[in-house]
Design an enzyme around this catalytic site. Structure first.
Site, PDB file in Angstrom:
ATOM      1  N   ASP A  74      -4.676  -3.967 -18.322  1.00  0.00           N
ATOM      2  CA  ASP A  74      -3.824  -2.712 -18.386  1.00  0.00           C
ATOM      3  C   ASP A  74      -3.979  -2.115 -19.791  1.00  0.00           C
ATOM      4  O   ASP A  74      -3.015  -1.723 -20.472  1.00  0.00           O
ATOM      5  CB  ASP A  74      -2.448  -3.063 -18.181  1.00  0.00           C
ATOM      6  CG  ASP A  74      -2.037  -3.838 -16.860  1.00  0.00           C
ATOM      7  OD1 ASP A  74      -2.722  -3.137 -15.707  1.00  0.00           O
ATOM      8  OD2 ASP A  74      -1.245  -4.999 -16.787  1.00  0.00           O
ATOM      9  N   LYS A  83       9.230   5.758  -6.970  1.00  0.00           N
ATOM     10  CA  LYS A  83       9.207   6.866  -6.765  1.00  0.00           C
ATOM     11  C   LYS A  83       8.447   7.890  -7.583  1.00  0.00           C
ATOM     12  O   LYS A  83       7.730   8.850  -7.399  1.00  0.00           O
ATOM     13  CB  LYS A  83      10.615   7.331  -6.782  1.00  0.00           C
ATOM     14  CG  LYS A  83      11.582   7.368  -5.733  1.00  0.00           C
ATOM     15  CD  LYS A  83      12.694   7.916  -5.898  1.00  0.00           C
ATOM     16  CE  LYS A  83      13.883   7.363  -4.859  1.00  0.00           C
ATOM     17  NZ  LYS A  83      15.168   7.785  -5.201  1.00  0.00           N
ATOM     18  N   GLU A 116     -12.249  -3.285 -19.677  1.00  0.00           N
ATOM     19  CA  GLU A 116     -12.302  -4.632 -19.363  1.00  0.00           C
ATOM     20  C   GLU A 116     -10.932  -5.484 -19.683  1.00  0.00           C
ATOM     21  O   GLU A 116     -10.766  -6.442 -19.262  1.00  0.00           O
ATOM     22  CB  GLU A 116     -13.387  -5.199 -20.412  1.00  0.00           C
ATOM     23  CG  GLU A 116     -14.725  -5.136 -20.030  1.00  0.00           C
ATOM     24  CD  GLU A 116     -15.141  -3.446 -20.278  1.00  0.00           C
ATOM     25  OE1 GLU A 116     -14.576  -2.771 -20.885  1.00  0.00           O
ATOM     26  OE2 GLU A 116     -16.558  -3.387 -20.009  1.00  0.00           O
ATOM     27  N   GLY A 152       0.760  -1.282  -0.085  1.00  0.00           N
ATOM     28  CA  GLY A 152      -0.105   0.137   0.038  1.00  0.00           C
ATOM     29  C   GLY A 152       0.928   1.138   0.015  1.00  0.00           C
ATOM     30  O   GLY A 152       0.247   2.246   0.532  1.00  0.00           O
ATOM     31  N   ARG A 156      -5.862  -8.054  -8.836  1.00  0.00           N
ATOM     32  CA  ARG A 156      -6.945  -8.825  -9.301  1.00  0.00           C
ATOM     33  C   ARG A 156      -7.398  -8.104 -10.474  1.00  0.00           C
ATOM     34  O   ARG A 156      -7.318  -6.991 -10.506  1.00  0.00           O
ATOM     35  CB  ARG A 156      -8.000  -8.966  -8.494  1.00  0.00           C
ATOM     36  CG  ARG A 156      -7.972 -10.116  -7.314  1.00  0.00           C
ATOM     37  CD  ARG A 156      -8.748 -10.137  -6.367  1.00  0.00           C
ATOM     38  NE  ARG A 156      -8.486 -11.231  -5.351  1.00  0.00           N
ATOM     39  CZ  ARG A 156      -8.257 -12.267  -5.483  1.00  0.00           C
ATOM     40  NH1 ARG A 156      -8.420 -13.078  -6.581  1.00  0.00           N
ATOM     41  NH2 ARG A 156      -7.732 -13.057  -4.426  1.00  0.00           N
ATOM     42  N   HIS A 206       0.249   1.402 -13.023  1.00  0.00           N
ATOM     43  CA  HIS A 206       1.266   0.143 -13.696  1.00  0.00           C
ATOM     44  C   HIS A 206       2.616   0.773 -13.810  1.00  0.00           C
ATOM     45  O   HIS A 206       2.717   1.578 -14.396  1.00  0.00           O
ATOM     46  CB  HIS A 206       0.369  -0.073 -14.862  1.00  0.00           C
ATOM     47  CG  HIS A 206       1.178  -1.511 -15.578  1.00  0.00           C
ATOM     48  ND1 HIS A 206       0.799  -2.841 -15.013  1.00  0.00           N
ATOM     49  CD2 HIS A 206       2.104  -1.405 -16.517  1.00  0.00           C
ATOM     50  CE1 HIS A 206       1.554  -3.478 -15.839  1.00  0.00           C
ATOM     51  NE2 HIS A 206       2.202  -2.795 -16.917  1.00  0.00           N
ATOM     52  N   GLU A 220       5.679   6.534  -9.367  1.00  0.00           N
ATOM     53  CA  GLU A 220       4.180   6.151  -9.040  1.00  0.00           C
ATOM     54  C   GLU A 220       3.834   7.234  -8.107  1.00  0.00           C
ATOM     55  O   GLU A 220       2.680   7.741  -8.192  1.00  0.00           O
ATOM     56  CB  GLU A 220       4.256   4.858  -8.647  1.00  0.00           C
ATOM     57  CG  GLU A 220       4.666   3.607  -9.695  1.00  0.00           C
ATOM     58  CD  GLU A 220       4.472   2.202  -9.466  1.00  0.00           C
ATOM     59  OE1 GLU A 220       3.716   1.912  -8.536  1.00  0.00           O
ATOM     60  OE2 GLU A 220       5.386   1.411  -9.486  1.00  0.00           O
TER      61      GLU A 220
HETATM   62  C1  GRF Z   1       3.136  -1.107  -7.509  1.00  0.00           C
HETATM   63  O1  GRF Z   1       4.281  -1.147  -8.136  1.00  0.00           O
HETATM   64  C2  GRF Z   1       1.983  -0.707  -8.548  1.00  0.00           C
HETATM   65  O2  GRF Z   1       2.461  -0.154  -9.547  1.00  0.00           O
HETATM   66  C3  GRF Z   1       1.554  -2.296  -9.040  1.00  0.00           C
HETATM   67  O3  GRF Z   1       1.693  -2.822  -7.816  1.00  0.00           O
HETATM   68  C4  GRF Z   1       2.679  -2.236  -6.991  1.00  0.00           C
HETATM   69  C5  GRF Z   1       1.979  -1.946  -5.767  1.00  0.00           C
HETATM   70  O4  GRF Z   1       2.796  -1.485  -4.537  1.00  0.00           O
HETATM   71  N1  GRF Z   1       0.288  -2.141  -9.702  1.00  0.00           N
HETATM   72  P1  GRF Z   1       2.153  -0.523  -3.378  1.00  0.00           P
HETATM   73  O5  GRF Z   1       1.149  -1.692  -2.720  1.00  0.00           O
HETATM   74  O6  GRF Z   1       1.455   0.633  -3.848  1.00  0.00           O
HETATM   75  O7  GRF Z   1       3.309  -0.470  -2.508  1.00  0.00           O
END
Ligand code: GRF
Length: 217
Positions: free
Chosen positions: A147, A174, A144, A14, A93, A111, A176
């Site tokens: 990604d 970083k 649907e 998280g 999921r 992603h 993200e």
């Molecule tokens: C992240 O790398 C996100 O891009 C991917 O899953 C990972 C989750 O990391 N979908 P976190 O649980 O937010 O630390």
């Protein structure tokens, strides 16, 4: 304008969930996280929710008759709380149709690759093994497919010969944490419009902010 209510779905540590909490607490993002739903009782995301006084639900798939039943129940919990945006923050999921239909163009995912390259899982390893020189991360609306939804913001990061899954993941993460709250902020300000499979961002300089290319650290 009323405050955007966000519902977060997360399966694990998280850190992206935390980046959204932090942006809200720093008043960079005017929104309210009203619910965390996790599919795993062991998700560290739960500790983050507790610490910040956010309601959470653990909804384990095997307690539901089918995948559709599960996502219909998830959608119902989000609807009850009048969620305006569903955020997938490391939710492991494939989202089922009942949830997509209930929140069309109102579900965002992060992603850790530059889509449409490397959809799916273990993508930082795939990027290293393939030998790409640039990777990054993508925030997109969920449709649907896996990604495949309309792209909102991407950030690029360089990939070096010596990078491993771990080092690249850290550099991508970083970014993200930077672009996910930013995409949510644009949504909260009503500045995102889905046009076919493209996302139009209203406002000057929005496109410039969507790309970053930091040095290898
Ligand atoms: C992240 O790398 C996100 O891009 C991917 O899953 C990972 C989750 O990391 N979908 P976190 O649980 O937010 O630390």
């Amino acid at each position: 304008m009323s405050l955007l209510s966000i519902g977060v779905l997360a399966s694990g540590r998280g850190s992206n969930f935390q980046s959204i909490i932090d942006a809200i607490e720093a008043r960079q993002l005017k929104a309210n996280i009203v619910l965390l739903i996790t599919d795993s009782p062991n998700a560290y995301a739960i500790e983050r929710a507790k610490k910040h006084g956010i309601e959470y639900l653990t909804m384990v798939t095997k307690q539901y008759g089918s995948r559709d039943d599960y996502f219909a129940a998830v959608a119902a919990e989000l609807r009850i709380r009048e969620v305006g945006l569903v955020v997938l923050a490391g939710f492991m999921r494939i989202v089922g149709k009942p949830l997509i239909d209930a929140f069309r163009d109102r579900i965002m995912n992060i992603h850790p690759a530059l889509l449409p390259s490397f959809p799916g899982l273990h993508v930082q390893k795939q990027a290293c093994d393939y030998g790409v020189k640039i990777s990054g991360c993508t925030v997109h609306f969920v449709d649907e497919g896996i990604d495949t939804g309309p792209i909102i913001i991407q950030a690029a990061v360089p990939v070096s010969f010596d990078d491993t899954e771990e080092t690249l993941s850290e550099r991508v993460l970083k970014q993200e944490h930077r672009i996910f709250p930013e995409a949510i902020r644009l949504f909260s300000e009503g500045r995102l419009e889905v046009v076919g499979r493209k996302v139009k961002i209203a406002g000057a300089a929005a496109d410039k902010r969507s790309l970053i290319f930091p040095p290898i650290d």
